[in-house]
Design a protein around this motif. Structure first.
Motif, PDB file in Angstrom:
ATOM      1  N   ILE A   3       0.774  -1.174   0.035  1.00 34.22           N
ATOM      2  CA  ILE A   3       0.006  -0.002   0.051  1.00 34.22           C
ATOM      3  C   ILE A   3       1.024   1.178   0.060  1.00 34.22           C
ATOM      4  CG2 ILE A   3      -0.316  -0.035   2.397  1.00 34.22           C
ATOM      5  CD1 ILE A   3      -3.069   0.808   2.149  1.00 34.22           C
ATOM      6  N   LEU A   4       0.376   2.216  -0.755  1.00 31.47           N
ATOM      7  CA  LEU A   4       1.068   3.552  -0.743  1.00 31.47           C
ATOM      8  C   LEU A   4       1.347   4.146   0.438  1.00 31.47           C
ATOM      9  CD1 LEU A   4       2.620   4.999  -3.046  1.00 31.47           C
ATOM     10  CD2 LEU A   4       0.548   6.600  -2.921  1.00 31.47           C
ATOM     11  N   ASN A   5       0.273   4.476   0.996  1.00 31.08           N
ATOM     12  CA  ASN A   5      -0.015   5.086   2.215  1.00 31.08           C
ATOM     13  C   ASN A   5      -1.231   4.795   2.881  1.00 31.08           C
ATOM     14  OD1 ASN A   5      -0.741   7.065   0.283  1.00 31.08           O
ATOM     15  ND2 ASN A   5      -1.603   7.912   2.190  1.00 31.08           N
ATOM     16  N   TYR A   6      -1.075   4.875   4.316  1.00 28.50           N
ATOM     17  CA  TYR A   6      -2.499   4.227   4.903  1.00 28.50           C
ATOM     18  C   TYR A   6      -3.445   5.505   4.825  1.00 28.50           C
ATOM     19  CZ  TYR A   6      -0.351   0.164   6.339  1.00 28.50           C
ATOM     20  OH  TYR A   6       0.217  -1.207   6.317  1.00 28.50           O
ATOM     21  N   VAL A   7      -4.444   5.133   4.660  1.00 30.95           N
ATOM     22  CA  VAL A   7      -5.562   6.408   4.580  1.00 30.95           C
ATOM     23  C   VAL A   7      -6.238   6.651   5.952  1.00 30.95           C
ATOM     24  CG1 VAL A   7      -6.094   6.140   2.124  1.00 30.95           C
ATOM     25  CG2 VAL A   7      -7.422   4.796   3.820  1.00 30.95           C
ATOM     26  N   GLY A   8      -6.893   7.681   6.017  1.00 31.69           N
ATOM     27  CA  GLY A   8      -7.596   7.962   7.562  1.00 31.69           C
ATOM     28  C   GLY A   8      -8.830   7.181   7.616  1.00 31.69           C
ATOM     29  N   LEU A  48     -10.220   7.143  -5.847  1.00 28.93           N
ATOM     30  CA  LEU A  48     -10.835   8.238  -6.783  1.00 28.93           C
ATOM     31  C   LEU A  48     -10.114   9.530  -6.862  1.00 28.93           C
ATOM     32  CD1 LEU A  48     -12.811   7.099  -8.822  1.00 28.93           C
ATOM     33  CD2 LEU A  48     -14.554   8.367  -7.835  1.00 28.93           C
ATOM     34  N   GLU A  49     -10.128   9.682  -5.631  1.00 29.35           N
ATOM     35  CA  GLU A  49      -9.433  11.073  -5.117  1.00 29.35           C
ATOM     36  C   GLU A  49      -7.962  10.998  -5.512  1.00 29.35           C
ATOM     37  OE1 GLU A  49     -10.309  11.525  -0.986  1.00 29.35           O
ATOM     38  OE2 GLU A  49     -12.118  12.945  -1.586  1.00 29.35           O
ATOM     39  N   GLN A  50      -7.070  10.268  -5.266  1.00 28.27           N
ATOM     40  CA  GLN A  50      -5.829  10.219  -5.313  1.00 28.27           C
ATOM     41  C   GLN A  50      -5.485   9.271  -6.718  1.00 28.27           C
ATOM     42  OE1 GLN A  50      -5.467   9.619  -1.101  1.00 28.27           O
ATOM     43  NE2 GLN A  50      -3.537  10.685  -1.234  1.00 28.27           N
ATOM     44  N   PRO A  51      -5.500   9.431  -8.032  1.00 29.34           N
ATOM     45  CA  PRO A  51      -5.298   8.580  -8.764  1.00 29.34           C
ATOM     46  C   PRO A  51      -3.964   7.711  -8.647  1.00 29.34           C
ATOM     47  CG  PRO A  51      -5.822  10.598  -9.725  1.00 29.34           C
ATOM     48  CD  PRO A  51      -5.394  10.915  -8.191  1.00 29.34           C
ATOM     49  N   GLU A  52      -3.027   8.572  -8.104  1.00 30.33           N
ATOM     50  CA  GLU A  52      -1.558   7.772  -7.903  1.00 30.33           C
ATOM     51  C   GLU A  52      -1.645   6.677  -6.682  1.00 30.33           C
ATOM     52  OE1 GLU A  52      -1.715  11.247  -5.419  1.00 30.33           O
ATOM     53  OE2 GLU A  52      -2.148  10.941  -7.452  1.00 30.33           O
ATOM     54  N   TRP A  53      -2.433   6.982  -5.885  1.00 31.77           N
ATOM     55  CA  TRP A  53      -2.449   5.925  -4.573  1.00 31.77           C
ATOM     56  C   TRP A  53      -2.901   4.470  -5.026  1.00 31.77           C
ATOM     57  CZ3 TRP A  53      -6.096   2.914  -2.259  1.00 31.77           C
ATOM     58  CH2 TRP A  53      -5.639   2.338  -0.893  1.00 31.77           C
ATOM     59  N   HIS A  54      -2.219   3.671  -4.761  1.00 29.34           N
ATOM     60  CA  HIS A  54      -2.644   2.169  -5.018  1.00 29.34           C
ATOM     61  C   HIS A  54      -2.310   1.228  -3.759  1.00 29.34           C
ATOM     62  CE1 HIS A  54       1.729   0.994  -4.913  1.00 29.34           C
ATOM     63  NE2 HIS A  54       1.809   2.272  -5.304  1.00 29.34           N
ATOM     64  N   CYS A  55      -3.056   0.355  -3.923  1.00 31.19           N
ATOM     65  CA  CYS A  55      -2.807  -0.645  -2.851  1.00 31.19           C
ATOM     66  C   CYS A  55      -3.133  -2.074  -3.508  1.00 31.19           C
ATOM     67  CB  CYS A  55      -4.071  -0.371  -1.931  1.00 31.19           C
ATOM     68  SG  CYS A  55      -4.101  -1.549  -0.646  1.00 31.19           S
ATOM     69  N   LYS A  56      -2.408  -2.954  -3.118  1.00 29.83           N
ATOM     70  CA  LYS A  56      -2.350  -4.363  -3.900  1.00 29.83           C
ATOM     71  C   LYS A  56      -2.290  -5.208  -2.562  1.00 29.83           C
ATOM     72  CE  LYS A  56       0.688  -6.736  -5.552  1.00 29.83           C
ATOM     73  NZ  LYS A  56       2.312  -6.987  -6.693  1.00 29.83           N
ATOM     74  N   SER A 116      -6.810  -3.934   6.667  1.00 36.13           N
ATOM     75  CA  SER A 116      -7.441  -2.485   6.846  1.00 36.13           C
ATOM     76  C   SER A 116      -6.678  -1.724   6.319  1.00 36.13           C
ATOM     77  CB  SER A 116      -6.910  -2.282   8.467  1.00 36.13           C
ATOM     78  OG  SER A 116      -6.891  -0.880   8.805  1.00 36.13           O
ATOM     79  N   LEU A 117      -7.121  -0.609   5.723  1.00 34.88           N
ATOM     80  CA  LEU A 117      -6.449   0.354   4.865  1.00 34.88           C
ATOM     81  C   LEU A 117      -5.886   1.462   5.772  1.00 34.88           C
ATOM     82  CD1 LEU A 117      -8.563   0.897   1.752  1.00 34.88           C
ATOM     83  CD2 LEU A 117      -6.871  -0.875   2.106  1.00 34.88           C
ATOM     84  N   CYS A 118      -6.113   1.600   6.943  1.00 36.58           N
ATOM     85  CA  CYS A 118      -5.864   2.526   7.939  1.00 36.58           C
ATOM     86  C   CYS A 118      -4.753   2.301   8.707  1.00 36.58           C
ATOM     87  CB  CYS A 118      -6.986   2.768   8.707  1.00 36.58           C
ATOM     88  SG  CYS A 118      -8.502   3.196   8.112  1.00 36.58           S
ATOM     89  N   THR A 119      -4.650   0.946   9.204  1.00 31.45           N
ATOM     90  CA  THR A 119      -3.613   0.565   9.955  1.00 31.45           C
ATOM     91  C   THR A 119      -2.892  -0.614   9.350  1.00 31.45           C
ATOM     92  OG1 THR A 119      -4.918  -1.009  11.159  1.00 31.45           O
ATOM     93  CG2 THR A 119      -4.375   1.379  12.009  1.00 31.45           C
TER      94      THR A 119
END
Lengths: 614, 460
Positions: free
Chosen positions: A228-233, B78-86, B120-123
């Protein structure tokens, strides 16, 4: 004797009868010869008998015969043939007169006997034929009996067969039942077996799964990862909290809060429903009281009446109603009272309605004898007449139209006349114009006539109504009169007063109007385009009702229901130019070629279908 | 009614975002996000393999693309097109992937239902839930997104676990009295959980949020049981469709059956409107009056026109003879859907595949029957009003509302076989999906029609 009768010739039976009489007296007969002869006569030989007669009296035995006859006759109660002698020694003289008398009497007797015999013979014949008839009847019946006996045997046989069949079927049924039971048992056993096997397999499978899990997960599979690029809030902007006993308790609390809310919501709904129902009940009660109160004045006069007590109840309840706030307090205390009083009133109302119905039917019956029938007939006659006239008018119009057409046709169909037509054209035109105006005038006349007819019909209707009103008042009057004479009928009057006296003839009107009235559901609260369409859709008006009763789901709007129909129908009603507009609302510039233009649309709706028909 | 141009699509993957602003669709390994109004491409993402599943997060900020074959999930913002997660599930494999209602967690089910991984995408935290049950509908979230119910299987017994979604804490865990649990479903109010057993046994259980058994219902024994279940949006009714071709409606007070709706092939009640789709060639149609009159110049002429006719009762519907010696026989109520206002229920009996029954829930009786020319593929209610869209795998779209019904030819070169459809949440448009294309269908709102009529009124 019977045997004799059958043997002897019927023609000679009279003689033989007399002979038989003789024979009964043979012991008294002096001459053995004679007795022998008599015995011989038992043999049925007519000649013999004749000879016997001719041999009865000969020249030698006149005296003897006379004395014998005398004796015989006296025994039968005839006067003696001899003259009564004064002295014993004197020879008794034969009294001719007596002989003749005796003869005559004998002859008469003989005739009588013959007559009797004839009667007996005819009777005999009759009886014989009767006998024959009876015999034939008997044989027929016997035959019938035989056939029926045979039939019975057949039926019995069939019955037996059916019973046999039935027994077989029963047996089969039982077998089937057993089979079913067996199969069910088999199914059950198989199911248990299956479940058992499944469980075994599942256990194995679980073991495998466990093993797999160990293999896959414990190998420190480097692939299992999140890149993951960075964790989101977090969506709520908060930071994640540690799991502690506190959070657990909080979660529990929240859960119960939710549940509680749900229950509260439901309770509220139920309360609302209850309140509404209460309101309805109250209103019903009020209405009932107002409906039943007019009779309060009447029962004062009556002493012993069952309704009297109920009316006092009604008054009581009316007093109760003033304390309306009491209803809202709690149902518990008021419920019983309320339900009881409602029940009572309902009963009264029911009986009233029943009585009313009876009355109405009575009035109906009376009404048939009334002048009302005549007036109705009049009305019908009138309408018939009017219809006939209208028909005639229509026919006239038609014939005129035909004539006009014919004239037109004759004017146009001939080719040769086409040359002449030009010269005659103006003339003809004028004539046609004249005719046309005449025709128009006539048409107008007809229209006027028709209008007058309709007016007359309306007037008639009004008159009828007035008359019916009159009649109703008359009836009322009559009933009122009846009550003044008859105290038992006072209830009827009470009814009339309660329902303002018009209910019965209202009913009558309803009856007479029913055939004209058509059931038509009117949609309320829907747009204009809908009102046309809802005819076939009985549900749409009621949706709004539902909305009212269930306010919990309030999103529904009945106006939106017909979105499609509105948009599809409008353009067609108005014209083609609108469709083009509508169908070319662009989605994206530059991509319009033939994408949305090739859209065909067909629309069906019950009402529209009907409209298509001429 | 207007149609957009046709766009490419693969594996019927096309979804409106929950906020209704965007439309995501997949073409092979590419994910395309468009604006719903302009249909312009906003974002284009490229995944590592052919996408097999997509899902919007609840806040419409992220899209999840699952590639089951590779055990991969890719998430795009959608907000950050460069953001990615795999997310790679590695050798454990992947069979299902879904968002949690908060849109920050992804639940991946591994192959053989070994476990569910909660990413989790947050932690950095990863949680595992073991023993998920492999069944038709094993995970269900309450509508408010607070709780998740999960069907589990351990020691040959069925269990249901209720988790709090905010911190994945186990709230309740209870065993259910089922042979082989097949599905679970929360009531829309989130307080009642319906649990139904395998089709071998007709059994439906209702549990409260706190794990109490509220009621059990079983209509019959022995023969095949429940096939489909649906809650009414008001949570008042639970419709249970079964293999005997009946729908049973349970109420939310006593949980007893209120009524049962049979689906006979013959309809005799004259009150019921039976719409029959009729096809006719346009040549024949020219002579007679039809409503609406055939539109001239409406692009390429369709081979034939179809319209609805009102069949006069008694009507006998086309039935399919079920093959009983095969598993999953085509009988019983396979599709069930309540209208958003809970007033209507649409059903399909699988052995009368051409017909859609619409039931009036207020009066608890049959309202209308639509018989199509070909088997009904899918139907969906307009989210805003009682309006049902039906597709049959042909090039037509069918719409029913209480006022009537209509069939619309989907324009375009070639046949556009509508296999599936989904409504936009506003009810103004819907996406029609075919095997490798999709298009949008716009339905005019009443306001538009109203203004159009007013304008016309001014002209005349």
């Amino acid at each position: 004797m019977g045997d004799w009768m059958t043997v002897t010739d019927p023609g000679l039976s009279s003689e033989s009868k007399t002979i038989s009489q003789y024979t009964s007296e043979t012991k008294m007969s002096p001459s053995s010869l004679y007795s022998q002869q008599v015995l011989c006569s038992s043999i049925p030989l007519s000649k013999n008998v004749h000879s016997f007669f001719s041999a009865f009296c000969t020249e030698d035995n006149i005296e003897q015969s006379i004395s014998y006859l005398d004796q015989e006759l006296t025994t039968f109660g005839f006067p003696s043939l001899y003259e009564e002698s004064k002295g014993k020694e004197t020879k008794r003289e034969l009294n001719i007169v007596a002989v003749l008398n005796c003869m005559n009497e004998l002859l008469v007797l003989q005739r009588k006997n013959l007559l009797a015999q004839e009667n007996v013979e005819t009777q005999n014949l009759k009886l014989g034929s009767d006998m024959d008839h009876l015999q034939s009847c008997y044989s027929k019946l016997k035959e019938q009996l035989e056939t029926s006996r045979r039939e019975m045997i057949g039926l019995q046989e069939r019955d037996r067969q059916l019973q046999c069949k039935n027994r077989n079927l029963h047996q089969l049924l039982k077998n089937e039942k057993d089979e079913v039971q067996k199969l069910q048992n088999i199914i059950a056993s198989r199911a248990t077996q299956y479940n058992h096997d499944m469980k075994r397999k599942e256990r194995e499978y679980n073991k495998l799964k466990e093993r797999l899990h160990q293999l896959v997960m414990n190998k420190k599979d480097k692939k299992i990862a999140m890149d993951i690029l960075n964790y989101v809030g977090r969506a709520d902007g908060k930071r994640g909290s540690w799991r502690t006993g506190k959070t657990e308790a909080r979660n529990e609390d929240e859960m119960y809060k939710i549940l509680l809310n749900d229950y509260e919501y439901r309770q509220k709904q139920i309360l609302m429903e209850n309140a509404e129902l209460k309101k309805v009940l109250q209103q019903m009660k009020k209405e009932m009281i107002s409906l039943l109160s007019p009779q309060k004045k009447k029962p004062r006069e009556r002493v012993d009446d069952s309704t009297g007590t109920v009316i006092s109840d009604v008054e009581e309840d009316a007093g109760e109603l003033s304390r309306e706030s009491m209803w809202d307090l709690s149902c518990e205390t008021v419920r019983e009272q309320l339900t009881n009083s409602i029940r009572k009133q309902w009963r009264i109302l029911k009986s009233h309605v029943e009585k009313l119905d009876n009355q109405v039917s009575k009035v109906h019956l009376e009404g048939f004898n009334d002048e009302d029938v005549i007036s109705r007939q009049d009305h019908e006659q009138e309408t018939e007449k009017l219809e006939l006239e209208i028909q005639q008018c229509k026919e006239m119009i038609k014939t005129q139209q035909q004539l006009l057409q014919q004239q037109l046709a004759t004017a146009y169909d001939d080719d040769t006349t086409s040359l002449l037509r030009d010269c005659y054209l103006l003339e003809e035109k004028e004539r046609l114009k004249e005719e046309w105006s005449l025709f128009k005038e006539q048409k107008k006349n007809f229209e006027r006539e028709r209008r007058s007819f309709t007016e007359a019909a309306i007037r008639l209707g009004l008159e009828r109504k007035a008359f019916e009103e009159e009649r109703a008042s008359w009836l009322k009057q009559q009933f009122l009169n009846m009550t003044t004479f008859d105290h038992q009928n006072s209830e009827n009057v009470k009814l009339f007063s309660a329902f303002s006296g018009s209910s019965d003839w209202d009913n009558l009107i309803v009856h007479s109007r029913q055939p004209q009235k058509k059931p038509h559901s009117v949609s309320n609260g829907s747009p204009v385009c809908m009102s046309k369409l809802t005819k076939s859709l009985p549900a749409s008006p009621s949706t709004s009702d539902f909305c009212q009763t269930r306010s919990c789901i309030s999103e529904h709007s009945s106006i939106n229901v017909l979105n499609i129909t509105a948009e599809e129908i409008k353009p067609n009603q108005v014209g083609g130019e609108c469709t083009n507009q509508k169908w070319s609302v662009a989605s994206r510039p530059g991509s319009q070629e033939g994408c949305y233009s090739g859209c065909s649309l067909s629309y069906t709706n019950s009402h529209v279908e009907k409209d298509d028909l001429p | 009614m207007n149609f957009s141009e046709v766009f490419k699509l693969s594996s019927l993957l096309c979804k409106f975002s929950p906020d209704g602003k965007y439309l995501a669709s997949c073409v092979q390994y590419r994910l395309v996000v468009r604006d719903v109004n302009t249909l312009q491409i906003l974002q284009l993402y490229t995944c590592l393999d052919q996408i097999q599943h997509i899902e919007w997060s609840a806040d419409s900020l992220f899209i999840l693309c699952a590639m089951y074959k590779r055990g991969l999930v890719q998430v795009w913002s959608l907000e950050q097109p460069e953001w990615h997660c795999k997310i790679d599930e590695g050798s454990a494999g992947l069979v299902a992937s879904c968002w949690s209602p908060d849109g920050r967690h992804i639940l991946n089910t591994t192959e053989f239902h070994l476990r569910i991984t909660v990413w989790s995408l947050c932690t950095k935290s990863v949680s595992y839930i073991k023993y998920p049950k492999a069944c038709l509908q094993g995970i269900t979230f309450t509508r408010d997104g607070r709780y998740m119910a999960l069907a589990e299987r351990r020691d040959c017994k069925d269990y249901v676990s209720i988790f709090v979604c905010s911190d994945w804490q186990l709230l309740r865990h209870f065993d259910t009295d089922t042979q082989d649990l097949t599905g679970i479903e929360w009531a829309p109010n989130g307080c009642v959980l319906a649990v139904w057993d395998t089709c071998l046994e007709y059994k439906i259980l209702l549990y409260s949020l706190d794990g109490r058994l509220l009621s059990t219902y079983s209509a019959y024994e022995w023969s095949l049981g429940i096939k489909s279940v649906a809650w009414s949006p008001s949570s008042q009714f639970l419709a249970v469709g079964s293999y005997d071709g009946k729908v049973r409606i349970l109420n939310h007070v006593t949980w007893k059956m209120i009524t049962e709706f049979g689906h006979p092939a013959a309809i005799n009640d004259p009150k019921i409107v039976v719409y029959k789709e009729a096809e006719k060639s346009p040549q024949l149609g020219l002579g007679c009056l039809s409503f609406p009159p055939p539109r001239a110049g409406a692009g390429p002429l369709p081979s034939s026109e179809s319209k609805y006719e009102i069949a006069s009762v008694p009507v006998s519907l086309q039935t399919l003879k079920p093959v009983t010696d095969r598993a999953n026989p085509k009988i019983g109520i396979g599709m069930l859907a309540f209208s958003p206002d809970s007033y209507f229920l649409a059903t399909r009996n699988d052995n009368i595949p051409n017909a859609v029954w619409v039931w009036d829930i207020q009066k608890l009786r049959l309202f209308a029957v639509l018989e199509q020319l070909s088997p009904v593929r899918a139907f969906q209610w307009d989210p805003q009003q009682p309006r049902l869209a039906i597709c049959t795998g042909g090039s037509r779209l069918y719409l029913w509302s209480p006022a009537g019904c209509m069939s619309v030819q989907v324009p375009g070169e070639g046949d556009f076989a509508v296999l599936s459809l989904c409504w936009h949440l506003s009810g103004d448009s819907m996406a029609l999906l075919s095997k490798d294309h999709f298009c949008l269908c716009f339905l005019e709102t009443e306001a538009v029609v109203g203004t159009a009529c007013r304008q016309l009124g001014g002209h005349t």
